[in-house]
Design a protein around this motif. Structure first.
Motif, PDB file in Angstrom:
ATOM      1  N   LYS A 152      12.999 -10.086   1.777  1.00  0.00           N
ATOM      2  CA  LYS A 152      11.871 -10.381   0.884  1.00  0.00           C
ATOM      3  C   LYS A 152      11.791  -9.409  -0.287  1.00  0.00           C
ATOM      4  O   LYS A 152      10.874  -9.505  -1.113  1.00  0.00           O
ATOM      5  N   GLU A 153      12.739  -8.437  -0.327  1.00  0.00           N
ATOM      6  CA  GLU A 153      12.765  -7.432  -1.392  1.00  0.00           C
ATOM      7  C   GLU A 153      11.386  -6.793  -1.562  1.00  0.00           C
ATOM      8  O   GLU A 153      10.834  -6.711  -2.666  1.00  0.00           O
ATOM      9  N   LEU A 154      10.869  -6.296  -0.436  1.00  0.00           N
ATOM     10  CA  LEU A 154       9.530  -5.727  -0.458  1.00  0.00           C
ATOM     11  C   LEU A 154       9.500  -4.323  -1.039  1.00  0.00           C
ATOM     12  O   LEU A 154       8.451  -3.861  -1.495  1.00  0.00           O
ATOM     13  N   ILE A 155      10.643  -3.611  -0.994  1.00  0.00           N
ATOM     14  CA  ILE A 155      10.727  -2.291  -1.629  1.00  0.00           C
ATOM     15  C   ILE A 155      12.061  -2.203  -2.337  1.00  0.00           C
ATOM     16  O   ILE A 155      12.976  -2.999  -2.095  1.00  0.00           O
ATOM     17  N   LEU A 156      12.215  -1.247  -3.221  1.00  0.00           N
ATOM     18  CA  LEU A 156      13.446  -1.058  -3.954  1.00  0.00           C
ATOM     19  C   LEU A 156      14.579  -0.652  -3.009  1.00  0.00           C
ATOM     20  O   LEU A 156      14.351  -0.019  -1.980  1.00  0.00           O
ATOM     21  N   ASP A 157      15.798  -1.001  -3.373  1.00  0.00           N
ATOM     22  CA  ASP A 157      16.945  -0.791  -2.498  1.00  0.00           C
ATOM     23  C   ASP A 157      17.145   0.674  -2.124  1.00  0.00           C
ATOM     24  O   ASP A 157      17.505   0.999  -0.992  1.00  0.00           O
ATOM     25  N   ASP A 158      16.945   1.568  -3.092  1.00  0.00           N
ATOM     26  CA  ASP A 158      17.174   2.977  -2.784  1.00  0.00           C
ATOM     27  C   ASP A 158      16.189   3.488  -1.733  1.00  0.00           C
ATOM     28  O   ASP A 158      16.546   4.249  -0.838  1.00  0.00           O
ATOM     29  N   LYS A 159      14.958   3.040  -1.826  1.00  0.00           N
ATOM     30  CA  LYS A 159      13.958   3.461  -0.835  1.00  0.00           C
ATOM     31  C   LYS A 159      14.222   2.805   0.523  1.00  0.00           C
ATOM     32  O   LYS A 159      14.014   3.415   1.574  1.00  0.00           O
ATOM     33  N   ARG A 160      14.692   1.574   0.500  1.00  0.00           N
ATOM     34  CA  ARG A 160      15.029   0.910   1.761  1.00  0.00           C
ATOM     35  C   ARG A 160      16.196   1.634   2.442  1.00  0.00           C
ATOM     36  O   ARG A 160      16.228   1.780   3.661  1.00  0.00           O
ATOM     37  N   GLY A 161      17.146   2.107   1.640  1.00  0.00           N
ATOM     38  CA  GLY A 161      18.260   2.867   2.208  1.00  0.00           C
ATOM     39  C   GLY A 161      17.793   4.149   2.874  1.00  0.00           C
ATOM     40  O   GLY A 161      18.270   4.518   3.947  1.00  0.00           O
ATOM     41  N   VAL A 162      16.846   4.835   2.211  1.00  0.00           N
ATOM     42  CA  VAL A 162      16.296   6.066   2.808  1.00  0.00           C
ATOM     43  C   VAL A 162      15.572   5.740   4.107  1.00  0.00           C
ATOM     44  O   VAL A 162      15.703   6.443   5.115  1.00  0.00           O
ATOM     45  N   LEU A 163      14.786   4.654   4.089  1.00  0.00           N
ATOM     46  CA  LEU A 163      14.053   4.245   5.293  1.00  0.00           C
ATOM     47  C   LEU A 163      15.020   3.937   6.435  1.00  0.00           C
ATOM     48  O   LEU A 163      14.799   4.352   7.582  1.00  0.00           O
ATOM     49  N   GLN A 164      16.105   3.245   6.128  1.00  0.00           N
ATOM     50  CA  GLN A 164      17.092   2.918   7.150  1.00  0.00           C
ATOM     51  C   GLN A 164      17.723   4.186   7.726  1.00  0.00           C
ATOM     52  O   GLN A 164      17.939   4.298   8.932  1.00  0.00           O
ATOM     53  N   VAL A 222       0.825  -1.214   0.000  1.00  0.00           N
ATOM     54  CA  VAL A 222       0.000   0.000   0.000  1.00  0.00           C
ATOM     55  C   VAL A 222       0.854   1.257   0.000  1.00  0.00           C
ATOM     56  O   VAL A 222       0.483   2.284  -0.583  1.00  0.00           O
ATOM     57  N   VAL A 223       2.048   1.206   0.652  1.00  0.00           N
ATOM     58  CA  VAL A 223       2.850   2.409   0.883  1.00  0.00           C
ATOM     59  C   VAL A 223       4.231   2.245   0.264  1.00  0.00           C
ATOM     60  O   VAL A 223       4.865   1.195   0.417  1.00  0.00           O
ATOM     61  N   GLU A 224       4.713   3.277  -0.427  1.00  0.00           N
ATOM     62  CA  GLU A 224       6.047   3.272  -1.007  1.00  0.00           C
ATOM     63  C   GLU A 224       6.964   4.304  -0.374  1.00  0.00           C
ATOM     64  O   GLU A 224       8.157   4.086  -0.242  1.00  0.00           O
ATOM     65  N   ASP A 225       6.404   5.421   0.041  1.00  0.00           N
ATOM     66  CA  ASP A 225       7.206   6.519   0.575  1.00  0.00           C
ATOM     67  C   ASP A 225       7.924   6.079   1.863  1.00  0.00           C
ATOM     68  O   ASP A 225       7.289   5.599   2.795  1.00  0.00           O
ATOM     69  N   PRO A 226       9.260   6.225   1.945  1.00  0.00           N
ATOM     70  CA  PRO A 226      10.008   5.777   3.123  1.00  0.00           C
ATOM     71  C   PRO A 226       9.526   6.419   4.422  1.00  0.00           C
ATOM     72  O   PRO A 226       9.498   5.770   5.467  1.00  0.00           O
ATOM     73  N   PHE A 227       9.157   7.689   4.370  1.00  0.00           N
ATOM     74  CA  PHE A 227       8.693   8.373   5.578  1.00  0.00           C
ATOM     75  C   PHE A 227       7.393   7.744   6.073  1.00  0.00           C
ATOM     76  O   PHE A 227       7.205   7.529   7.278  1.00  0.00           O
ATOM     77  N   GLU A 228       6.495   7.423   5.143  1.00  0.00           N
ATOM     78  CA  GLU A 228       5.241   6.787   5.533  1.00  0.00           C
ATOM     79  C   GLU A 228       5.491   5.346   5.991  1.00  0.00           C
ATOM     80  O   GLU A 228       4.825   4.843   6.891  1.00  0.00           O
ATOM     81  N   LEU A 229       6.472   4.686   5.385  1.00  0.00           N
ATOM     82  CA  LEU A 229       6.821   3.336   5.823  1.00  0.00           C
ATOM     83  C   LEU A 229       7.365   3.356   7.256  1.00  0.00           C
ATOM     84  O   LEU A 229       7.090   2.448   8.045  1.00  0.00           O
ATOM     85  N   GLU A 230       8.125   4.380   7.580  1.00  0.00           N
ATOM     86  CA  GLU A 230       8.626   4.501   8.953  1.00  0.00           C
ATOM     87  C   GLU A 230       7.464   4.626   9.937  1.00  0.00           C
ATOM     88  O   GLU A 230       7.479   4.032  11.026  1.00  0.00           O
ATOM     89  N   LYS A 231       6.446   5.365   9.552  1.00  0.00           N
ATOM     90  CA  LYS A 231       5.258   5.469  10.401  1.00  0.00           C
ATOM     91  C   LYS A 231       4.588   4.101  10.557  1.00  0.00           C
ATOM     92  O   LYS A 231       4.099   3.737  11.625  1.00  0.00           O
ATOM     93  N   GLY A 232       4.586   3.343   9.442  1.00  0.00           N
ATOM     94  CA  GLY A 232       3.998   2.017   9.505  1.00  0.00           C
ATOM     95  C   GLY A 232       4.745   1.104  10.462  1.00  0.00           C
ATOM     96  O   GLY A 232       4.128   0.307  11.185  1.00  0.00           O
ATOM     97  N   LEU A 233       6.066   1.206  10.497  1.00  0.00           N
ATOM     98  CA  LEU A 233       6.842   0.398  11.443  1.00  0.00           C
ATOM     99  C   LEU A 233       6.534   0.807  12.888  1.00  0.00           C
ATOM    100  O   LEU A 233       6.468  -0.039  13.780  1.00  0.00           O
ATOM    101  N   ALA A 234       6.344   2.116  13.100  1.00  0.00           N
ATOM    102  CA  ALA A 234       5.966   2.576  14.446  1.00  0.00           C
ATOM    103  C   ALA A 234       4.596   2.026  14.828  1.00  0.00           C
ATOM    104  O   ALA A 234       4.363   1.635  15.980  1.00  0.00           O
ATOM    105  N   PHE A 235       3.702   1.976  13.849  1.00  0.00           N
ATOM    106  CA  PHE A 235       2.375   1.428  14.101  1.00  0.00           C
ATOM    107  C   PHE A 235       2.452  -0.049  14.501  1.00  0.00           C
ATOM    108  O   PHE A 235       1.712  -0.519  15.352  1.00  0.00           O
ATOM    109  N   LEU A 236       3.389  -0.766  13.929  1.00  0.00           N
ATOM    110  CA  LEU A 236       3.506  -2.201  14.212  1.00  0.00           C
ATOM    111  C   LEU A 236       4.373  -2.490  15.429  1.00  0.00           C
ATOM    112  O   LEU A 236       4.060  -3.380  16.225  1.00  0.00           O
ATOM    113  N   LEU A 237       5.463  -1.720  15.640  1.00  0.00           N
ATOM    114  CA  LEU A 237       6.503  -2.135  16.583  1.00  0.00           C
ATOM    115  C   LEU A 237       6.900  -1.078  17.607  1.00  0.00           C
ATOM    116  O   LEU A 237       7.756  -1.336  18.465  1.00  0.00           O
TER     117      LEU A 237
END
Length: 480
Positions: A414-426, A116-131
């Protein structure tokens, strides 16, 4: 808000499960096409999600605040997969075992989230929602509520004249008689009289114990105020601190061994003091703290006369604490018969001031007065006590980070997002972690400053008191 998001994510998991089954036979094995195929699959899944559901998820994530300041951290709600983990449990949590426990569900949730979400900033929010931890508020408040427990210095301001001091007997032995009859259970200005008296006697012993051997006798603390217990109560006179050098810890401990209960054998208590003084030739002074008259049929006036006639250096001083007219008259007569003084105290402040009236410190005492203030070791001890609570904050921050790192591991695996976006998320997660650690350090700096301020305030009071006592001794002409 969180419940609705959980429901939406659950629906999306079901949809994805169906989609993955349909797509499983269409994946080609060419290594060079793997990235393109994954991207195409992701786009296909997105198209299969209903647009209203995706919009709703984005709206829910938009409302999540990623905390950096302590107030934002306090406001963070617990993540879906850790919300039922208490502070105590999280502090002791074996993260490896816990992550294995939630591994399957976390993987499902991450597949749904990244679909559902691609933007790293929104993905970070999703991780906060889960963990995200639910325990920032509790652990931060524990640290904020810490107060240094420095011992309050005893700084009396006496007012006895030079002439009065010259008439005092030589220093020798002091026997404190403390009334613990049932009337001491009454209150004065919202405080129990017995508690006030114990605190005053504690302070008094700390003073006279510097120049005298001290003993403490308590009476009226056995039985009850009923007629059936009269004999038991009237005979219940007990020496709870043996005559000897004053030891602060032991003396204060003796005051915790009894409570107010019964009748008032004042005469019997004076007789007890006389028995203790039979073979003593030097000065002996009785200090009686009482709030009422004799109720055990004794004659306290006669008892006081007998006490002092054995030795001219003996006296009986009485503090009448919140007494009525009849009691005050009897207690005055007892002090007169005992060649002593009677003092009246109607409340806690007057009782404290009356006891302080008896003493001025020596020059030697004043030279060591600085020890009444917290020293470097006491300050260090309070800092270490605080750090016990403070370290809990860092532990929670670190364990939350471990969960986020594990989620990143799954996303990469699981390669759920592209590497560049995963790097930004990290990078975002690392930056947020760094901000929380900085806040953790700032909180400690504030608390250490507070501890030091309390210690310095006590030092200032001790210094002011020392100078005032020196001035009074100079005015009084004291050499020592």
């Amino acid at each position: 808000m969180y419940r609705s998001l959980v429901a939406i994510l659950f629906v999306l998991v079901l949809v994805l499960f169906g989609c993955s089954k349909d797509d499983s036979n269409d994946v080609s094995g060419g290594e060079g096409n793997e990235r393109e195929e994954k991207t195409a699959m992701t786009e296909e899944k997105k198209e299969e999600q209903s647009e209203p559901e995706a919009v709703q998820v984005m709206e829910e994530l938009e409302s999540i605040v990623l905390p950096e300041t302590r107030e934002e951290m306090k406001d963070q709600l617990g993540g879906l997969l850790v919300n039922d983990v208490s502070l105590e449990n999280e502090l002791e949590l074996d993260m490896d075992a816990f992550l294995q426990e939630i591994d399957e569900e976390l993987r499902e949730q991450l597949v749904t989230l990244t679909t559902v979400v691609e933007d790293p900033f929104e993905l970070e929010k999703g991780l906060a929602f889960l963990l995200g931890t639910a325990n920032y508020k509790e652990v931060l408040e524990q640290a904020e509520e810490f107060e240094p427990d420095f011992e309050e210095p005893y700084l009396p301001y006496p007012g006895k004249t030079k002439e009065e001091i010259e008439l005092e007997p030589e220093a020798g032995k002091a026997i404190i008689l403390l009334d613990a009859s049932s009337s001491m259970l009454l209150s004065v200005d919202g405080e129990v009289k017995m508690d006030i008296a114990k605190d005053a006697v504690k302070r008094f012993a700390d003073v006279i114990g510097q120049d005298n051997e001290v003993s403490l006798v308590v009476y009226g603390h056995q039985g009850s105020e009923s007629s059936a217990d009269k004999e038991l109560s009237c005979n219940g006179i007990e020496k709870i601190y043996e005559m000897g050098a004053y030891n602060k810890d032991n003396f204060e401990a003796s005051l915790s061994t009894f409570e107010s209960k019964g009748w008032t054998p004042l005469a019997g208590a004076i007789h007890k003091a006389a028995e203790m003084s039979t073979n003593v030739d030097g000065a002996i002074t009785l200090y009686i703290v009482s709030d009422g008259v004799e109720t055990c049929d004794g004659d306290p006036v006669h008892a006081a006369e007998n006490f002092v006639e054995q030795n001219e250096h003996r006296s009986v001083n009485i503090i009448g604490f919140d007494v009525d007219q009849d009691a005050e008259e009897q207690l005055k007569n007892v002090s007169e018969a005992g060649n002593g003084e009677y003092y009246s105290a109607d409340d806690a402040t007057e009782l404290k001031q009356t006891i302080e009236y008896e003493w001025l410190p020596s020059r030697i005492d004043l030279a060591w007065a600085f020890t009444k203030a917290p020293g470097p070791w006491e300050i260090l001890d309070e800092r270490e006590k605080y750090d016990t609570d403070h370290q809990k904050i860092k532990t929670i921050i670190d364990k939350e980070r471990e969960r986020y790192d594990y989620a990143l591991h799954i996303i990469r695996e699981k390669e759920l997002i592209l590497d560049d976006k995963r790097g930004v998320l990290q990078d975002l997660i690392s930056e947020r972690y760094g901000a929380r650690v900085d806040e953790w350090r700032n909180i400690r700096s504030d608390k250490i400053e507070e501890i030091d301020e309390v210690a310095n305030e006590i030092k200032e009071r001790v210094n002011e008191w020392t100078e005032e006592m020196k001035k009074r001794k100079d005015e009084r002409g004291d050499v020592w």
